[in-house]
Design a protein around this motif. Structure first.
Motif, mmCIF file in Angstrom:
data_model
loop_
_atom_site.group_PDB
_atom_site.id
_atom_site.type_symbol
_atom_site.label_atom_id
_atom_site.label_comp_id
_atom_site.label_asym_id
_atom_site.label_seq_id
_atom_site.Cartn_x
_atom_site.Cartn_y
_atom_site.Cartn_z
ATOM 1 N N ARG A 54 6.436 -2.876 4.496
ATOM 2 C CA ARG A 54 6.679 -2.284 3.167
ATOM 3 C C ARG A 54 6.612 -3.379 2.092
ATOM 4 N N ASP A 55 5.915 -3.104 1.008
ATOM 5 C CA ASP A 55 5.810 -3.999 -0.153
ATOM 6 C C ASP A 55 5.129 -5.333 0.152
ATOM 7 N N TRP A 79 -6.921 -1.614 10.098
ATOM 8 C CA TRP A 79 -5.986 -0.482 10.082
ATOM 9 C C TRP A 79 -6.676 0.774 10.606
ATOM 10 N N GLU A 80 -7.883 1.047 10.089
ATOM 11 C CA GLU A 80 -8.621 2.254 10.484
ATOM 12 C C GLU A 80 -8.965 2.232 11.965
ATOM 13 N N GLU A 83 -5.913 3.259 13.917
ATOM 14 C CA GLU A 83 -5.642 4.691 13.781
ATOM 15 C C GLU A 83 -6.614 5.533 14.610
ATOM 16 N N ARG A 106 1.218 5.372 6.702
ATOM 17 C CA ARG A 106 0.207 5.989 5.824
ATOM 18 C C ARG A 106 0.771 7.234 5.147
ATOM 19 N N LEU A 107 1.533 8.032 5.895
ATOM 20 C CA LEU A 107 2.131 9.240 5.319
ATOM 21 C C LEU A 107 3.082 8.903 4.176
ATOM 22 N N TYR A 108 3.724 7.740 4.252
ATOM 23 C CA TYR A 108 4.652 7.297 3.204
ATOM 24 C C TYR A 108 3.974 6.409 2.164
ATOM 25 N N HIS A 109 2.650 6.340 2.213
ATOM 26 C CA HIS A 109 1.857 5.545 1.266
ATOM 27 C C HIS A 109 2.232 4.064 1.315
ATOM 28 N N ILE A 110 2.521 3.590 2.507
ATOM 29 C CA ILE A 110 2.834 2.183 2.714
ATOM 30 C C ILE A 110 1.623 1.559 3.386
ATOM 31 N N ARG A 111 0.969 0.664 2.653
ATOM 32 C CA ARG A 111 -0.201 0.012 3.224
ATOM 33 C C ARG A 111 -0.507 -1.266 2.448
ATOM 34 N N LYS A 113 -2.646 -4.485 1.054
ATOM 35 C CA LYS A 113 -4.039 -4.622 0.612
ATOM 36 C C LYS A 113 -4.898 -5.246 1.707
#
Length: 165
Positions: A54-55, A79-80, A83, A106-111, A113
Motif C-alpha cells: 500500500r502507498d 503483476w499481470e 494474475e 487490485r480490487l482495492y485500487h492498490i498497485r 507504479k
C-alpha cells in the motif's frame, strides 16, 4: 521522495521455501539502499501483503515458484503475469499466495507504479532452516540481478561488503 520496497516471502523452517527471507537478510548485510527504501522480511504474509505494498511507488517481491524447471531457475513476473498464472505456482506453504493478495489489492485500487516478482524454483522444501546447495549458490546472483534492475531505475545502491552469504 519515492517510496520503494523489496519484500522477501517464505517460511524459513522449510529450506528453500524461505528463500525470499534469506535474500532480504543477504541484501541488508551486503548493500546500502537510499532513503525511502525498505527491505521487508514478509515471512508468510498472505493477504497482509496488501498492506506491505500500500502507498508504494515501487515493489519487488521475492518468493519461490513451483515449476518443472530446474531448481535455481529464476523467473521475473509482472503483476499481470502473476494474475494470469493458473494453478498453485506461487502457493507453496503460504496460506494465501501472492496471486491471491495481488488480486485483492487490485480490487482495492492498490498497485505500485513499478512492480516485479522474482521467483526461484526450489530444490527442497523439506523441514530445515538452511537453503539447499543450489539456492545457496544462486542467492548472491539473484541479489545482484535485483540490484542491477534497481540501478537501471536510477537507484543508488552501494555494496557494503564483498558479498558474503
Amino acid at each position: 521522495m519515492i517510496s520503494a520496497t523489496i519484500i522477501g516471502l517464505g517460511n524459513i523452517l522449510f529450506q528453500d521455501e524461505g528463500f525470499g527471507v534469506h535474500l532480504i537478510k543477504f541484501l541488508k548485510k551486503n548493500y546500502s539502499f537510499p532513503e525511502g527504501f525498505t527491505l521487508i522480511d514478509g515471512g508468510c504474509a498472505g493477504l497482509s501483503l496488501i498492506n506491505l505494498i500500500r502507498d508504494k511507488d515501487l515493489v519487488f517481491i521475492v518468493d519461490v515458484y513451483l515449476s518443472d524447471s530446474p531448481p535455481g531457475t529464476l523467473k521475473v513476473f509482472s503483476w499481470e503475469e502473476i494474475e494470469n498464472l493458473g494453478g498453485q505456482h506461487f502457493a507453496s506453504v503460504h496460506q494465501f499466495g501472492v496471486k491471491d493478495a495481488l488480486g485483492l489489492a487490485r480490487l482495492y485500487h492498490i498497485r505500485p507504479k513499478t512492480f516485479k516478482a522474482y521467483a526461484v524454483v526450489p530444490e527442497s522444501m523439506e523441514l530445515g532452516t538452511e537453503l539447499s546447495p543450489t539456492l545457496r549458490k544462486n542467492l548472491p546472483l539473484i541479489a545482484e540481478r535485483i540490484v542491477k534492475d534497481l540501478r537501471e531505475l536510477n537507484f543508488v545502491i552501494r555494496e557494503e561488503n564483498s558479498l558474503c552469504v
